[in-house]
Write a protein that holds these residues in place. Sequence first.
Motif, PDB file in Angstrom:
ATOM      1  N   SER A  73      46.764  47.046  48.016  1.00  0.00           N
ATOM      2  CA  SER A  73      46.883  46.849  46.569  1.00  0.00           C
ATOM      3  C   SER A  73      46.183  45.569  46.125  1.00  0.00           C
ATOM      4  CB  SER A  73      48.360  46.800  46.171  1.00  0.00           C
ATOM      5  OG  SER A  73      49.032  47.985  46.549  1.00  0.00           O
ATOM      6  N   LEU A  74      46.377  44.499  46.888  1.00  0.00           N
ATOM      7  CA  LEU A  74      45.733  43.232  46.536  1.00  0.00           C
ATOM      8  C   LEU A  74      44.217  43.329  46.687  1.00  0.00           C
ATOM      9  CD1 LEU A  74      48.261  40.760  48.186  1.00  0.00           C
ATOM     10  CD2 LEU A  74      47.850  41.060  45.737  1.00  0.00           C
ATOM     11  N   LEU A  75      43.764  44.044  47.705  1.00  0.00           N
ATOM     12  CA  LEU A  75      42.322  44.228  47.879  1.00  0.00           C
ATOM     13  C   LEU A  75      41.723  44.945  46.681  1.00  0.00           C
ATOM     14  CD1 LEU A  75      39.699  44.210  49.517  1.00  0.00           C
ATOM     15  CD2 LEU A  75      40.491  46.307  50.648  1.00  0.00           C
ATOM     16  N   LEU A  76      42.365  46.027  46.242  1.00  0.00           N
ATOM     17  CA  LEU A  76      41.871  46.767  45.075  1.00  0.00           C
ATOM     18  C   LEU A  76      41.915  45.901  43.820  1.00  0.00           C
ATOM     19  CD1 LEU A  76      43.549  50.237  45.737  1.00  0.00           C
ATOM     20  CD2 LEU A  76      41.183  49.561  46.174  1.00  0.00           C
ATOM     21  N   LEU A  77      42.960  45.070  43.693  1.00  0.00           N
ATOM     22  CA  LEU A  77      43.067  44.173  42.543  1.00  0.00           C
ATOM     23  C   LEU A  77      41.925  43.161  42.535  1.00  0.00           C
ATOM     24  CD1 LEU A  77      44.579  42.952  40.100  1.00  0.00           C
ATOM     25  CD2 LEU A  77      45.912  41.601  41.743  1.00  0.00           C
ATOM     26  N   PHE A  78      41.638  42.555  43.681  1.00  0.00           N
ATOM     27  CA  PHE A  78      40.566  41.557  43.748  1.00  0.00           C
ATOM     28  C   PHE A  78      39.200  42.193  43.475  1.00  0.00           C
ATOM     29  CE2 PHE A  78      43.430  39.133  46.876  1.00  0.00           C
ATOM     30  CZ  PHE A  78      44.034  38.451  45.826  1.00  0.00           C
ATOM     31  N   VAL A  79      39.002  43.406  43.972  1.00  0.00           N
ATOM     32  CA  VAL A  79      37.731  44.101  43.708  1.00  0.00           C
ATOM     33  C   VAL A  79      37.589  44.392  42.223  1.00  0.00           C
ATOM     34  CG1 VAL A  79      36.454  46.242  44.095  1.00  0.00           C
ATOM     35  CG2 VAL A  79      37.558  45.084  46.023  1.00  0.00           C
ATOM     36  N   ALA A  80      38.671  44.852  41.584  1.00  0.00           N
ATOM     37  CA  ALA A  80      38.632  45.136  40.151  1.00  0.00           C
ATOM     38  C   ALA A  80      38.392  43.862  39.346  1.00  0.00           C
ATOM     39  CB  ALA A  80      39.939  45.802  39.717  1.00  0.00           C
ATOM     40  N   CYS A  81      39.017  42.757  39.739  1.00  0.00           N
ATOM     41  CA  CYS A  81      38.818  41.484  39.032  1.00  0.00           C
ATOM     42  C   CYS A  81      37.384  40.996  39.185  1.00  0.00           C
ATOM     43  CB  CYS A  81      39.795  40.433  39.563  1.00  0.00           C
ATOM     44  SG  CYS A  81      41.521  40.703  39.106  1.00  0.00           S
ATOM     45  N   GLU A  82      36.822  41.158  40.374  1.00  0.00           N
ATOM     46  CA  GLU A  82      35.437  40.728  40.576  1.00  0.00           C
ATOM     47  C   GLU A  82      34.475  41.546  39.726  1.00  0.00           C
ATOM     48  OE1 GLU A  82      32.228  40.066  44.238  1.00  0.00           O
ATOM     49  OE2 GLU A  82      34.148  41.073  44.590  1.00  0.00           O
ATOM     50  N   GLN A  83      34.739  42.833  39.610  1.00  0.00           N
ATOM     51  CA  GLN A  83      33.875  43.680  38.793  1.00  0.00           C
ATOM     52  C   GLN A  83      34.055  43.422  37.303  1.00  0.00           C
ATOM     53  OE1 GLN A  83      34.933  47.639  40.031  1.00  0.00           O
ATOM     54  NE2 GLN A  83      33.730  47.548  41.921  1.00  0.00           N
ATOM     55  N   THR A  84      35.239  42.972  36.898  1.00  0.00           N
ATOM     56  CA  THR A  84      35.528  42.768  35.479  1.00  0.00           C
ATOM     57  C   THR A  84      35.145  41.380  34.996  1.00  0.00           C
ATOM     58  OG1 THR A  84      37.373  44.335  35.657  1.00  0.00           O
ATOM     59  CG2 THR A  84      37.318  42.904  33.711  1.00  0.00           C
ATOM     60  N   ILE A  85      35.623  40.356  35.703  1.00  0.00           N
ATOM     61  CA  ILE A  85      35.412  38.980  35.249  1.00  0.00           C
ATOM     62  C   ILE A  85      34.542  38.175  36.207  1.00  0.00           C
ATOM     63  CG2 ILE A  85      37.596  38.971  33.987  1.00  0.00           C
ATOM     64  CD1 ILE A  85      38.831  37.394  36.250  1.00  0.00           C
ATOM     65  N   GLY A  86      34.156  38.775  37.331  1.00  0.00           N
ATOM     66  CA  GLY A  86      33.293  38.076  38.271  1.00  0.00           C
ATOM     67  C   GLY A  86      33.991  37.092  39.176  1.00  0.00           C
ATOM     68  N   TRP A  87      35.322  37.139  39.229  1.00  0.00           N
ATOM     69  CA  TRP A  87      36.090  36.231  40.089  1.00  0.00           C
ATOM     70  C   TRP A  87      37.313  36.950  40.604  1.00  0.00           C
ATOM     71  CZ3 TRP A  87      40.999  34.181  40.398  1.00  0.00           C
ATOM     72  CH2 TRP A  87      41.160  33.070  41.237  1.00  0.00           C
ATOM     73  N   PRO A  88      37.689  36.761  41.858  1.00  0.00           N
ATOM     74  CA  PRO A  88      37.012  35.962  42.893  1.00  0.00           C
ATOM     75  C   PRO A  88      35.851  36.726  43.518  1.00  0.00           C
ATOM     76  CG  PRO A  88      39.024  36.909  43.766  1.00  0.00           C
ATOM     77  CD  PRO A  88      38.976  37.311  42.317  1.00  0.00           C
ATOM     78  N   LYS A  89      34.800  35.998  43.874  1.00  0.00           N
ATOM     79  CA  LYS A  89      33.615  36.632  44.418  1.00  0.00           C
ATOM     80  C   LYS A  89      33.787  36.844  45.916  1.00  0.00           C
ATOM     81  CE  LYS A  89      30.376  34.861  40.975  1.00  0.00           C
ATOM     82  NZ  LYS A  89      29.118  34.123  40.727  1.00  0.00           N
TER      83      LYS A  89
END
Length: 216
Positions: A73-89
């Motif tokens: 779940s956290l992996l999918l969240l971080f991937v979605a955040c990177e695609q949306t706001i560019g962080w965390p890279k």
Amino acid sequence: TLKWYGALVSNDQILGAAWLSIQIAVVAATGAVILGTLAGVALVRFGAFRGRALLAGMTTAPLVMPEVITGLSLLLLFVACEQTIGWPKGGGAVTITLAHITFCMAYVTVVVQSRLVGFDESLEEAAMDLGARPAIVFFRITLPLIVPALVSGWLLAFTLSWDDLVISQFVAGPGSSTLPMVIFSKVRLGVSPDVNALATIMVLIVASGIVVSSIW
């Protein structure tokens, strides 16, 4: 022979992973204590408020959720955040730290809640009767009296972060392997004597801490 302790000291991979694990554990434990204390105070002191059930569910979910599900779940969240706001890279120490704060916060919240349930609120009432504002009461009365719970929560969070393997493997990136990840990768190929030396040192450190705490 003691030569494997010398080999352990000269092993840059293990030393680098150990230093990274310590840094992540310290930051994660500190962040978990701050957020867990706020959550525990809100759940115990603020009574029924809108979103209380959601907050309680979110803070206790990591306690009962399998680590594999939490890590995914956290992996999918971080991937979605990177695609949306560019962080965390990408994955790295930042994503590992955020993941550890997420699940360690649940344990700190439980510890703080248990301490606040048995807290003598008459001390706070006396301070407010004498004219102290709520913020002053919290920092001058409540916080010092729950320090043992905060220390216990910090130590528990530090241990959980230092020991975590499953969640870290999901959110870690290249060049950000923690000590449990390095040990696991080595054990899969056969236990080497330097890993045995490392395990001996860790057991001695833990045993020494238990003895000191018992005497002190």
